[in-house]
Design a protein around this motif. Structure first.
Motif, short mmCIF file in Angstrom:
data_model
loop_
_atom_site.label_atom_id
_atom_site.label_comp_id
_atom_site.label_asym_id
_atom_site.label_seq_id
_atom_site.Cartn_x
_atom_site.Cartn_y
_atom_site.Cartn_z
N PRO A 21 -9.18 5.51 -2.32
CA PRO A 21 -10.44 4.82 -1.95
C PRO A 21 -11.61 5.34 -2.79
N GLU A 22 -11.64 4.90 -4.04
CA GLU A 22 -12.68 5.33 -4.96
C GLU A 22 -13.36 4.10 -5.54
N VAL A 23 -14.49 4.33 -6.19
CA VAL A 23 -15.17 3.26 -6.89
C VAL A 23 -15.27 3.69 -8.35
N PRO A 24 -14.64 2.96 -9.25
CA PRO A 24 -13.78 1.81 -9.03
C PRO A 24 -12.45 2.24 -8.40
N PRO A 25 -11.75 1.30 -7.75
CA PRO A 25 -10.49 1.63 -7.10
C PRO A 25 -9.47 2.17 -8.12
N ARG A 26 -8.68 3.10 -7.63
CA ARG A 26 -7.63 3.69 -8.48
C ARG A 26 -6.31 3.56 -7.74
#
Length: 86
Positions: A21-26
C-alpha cells in the motif's frame, strides 16, 4: 496483456502476488514451489530451441517460398517437388 497473464499464473498456483500500500502502488511477484518446478523443463525447451532454431528458420523459409499470392499454399505435390529440389 501482462496483467491477465500474471493473474492466470497466480490462479494456477505458479506465482504469488504481494501488493504494497504505497503511492505509487507497488506489486511484487514470486515463483511458488510449483512454479519453480517448471524451471528445469522450461530450460530443456530453451535448449531445444537453441539447438534447432536454424532448422526451424529454414523450414519457415521453405514454407514461405511456396506460398501463392493471397495466402494459399501450393498443392501438396508441388510442395514436395520444391522441397526435393533443395
Amino acid at each position: 496483456m501482462l496483467t491477465p497473464t500474471l493473474r492466470n499464473l497466480e490462479r494456477d498456483g505458479l506465482i504469488t502476488r504481494e501488493v504494497f500500500p504505497e503511492v505509487p502502488p507497488r506489486v511484487e511477484y514470486e515463483l511458488t514451489s510449483l512454479g519453480k518446478s517448471l524451471l528445469l523443463p522450461m530450460q530443456a525447451l530453451v535448449d531445444w530451441v537453441a539447438t534447432n532454431w536454424e532448422q526451424v528458420k529454414k523450414a519457415q523459409s521453405r514454407f514461405d517460398a511456396i506460398q501463392y499470392s493471397g495466402g494459399q499454399t501450393a498443392p501438396r505435390g508441388q510442395i514436395e517437388a520444391k522441397w526435393q529440389k533443395q
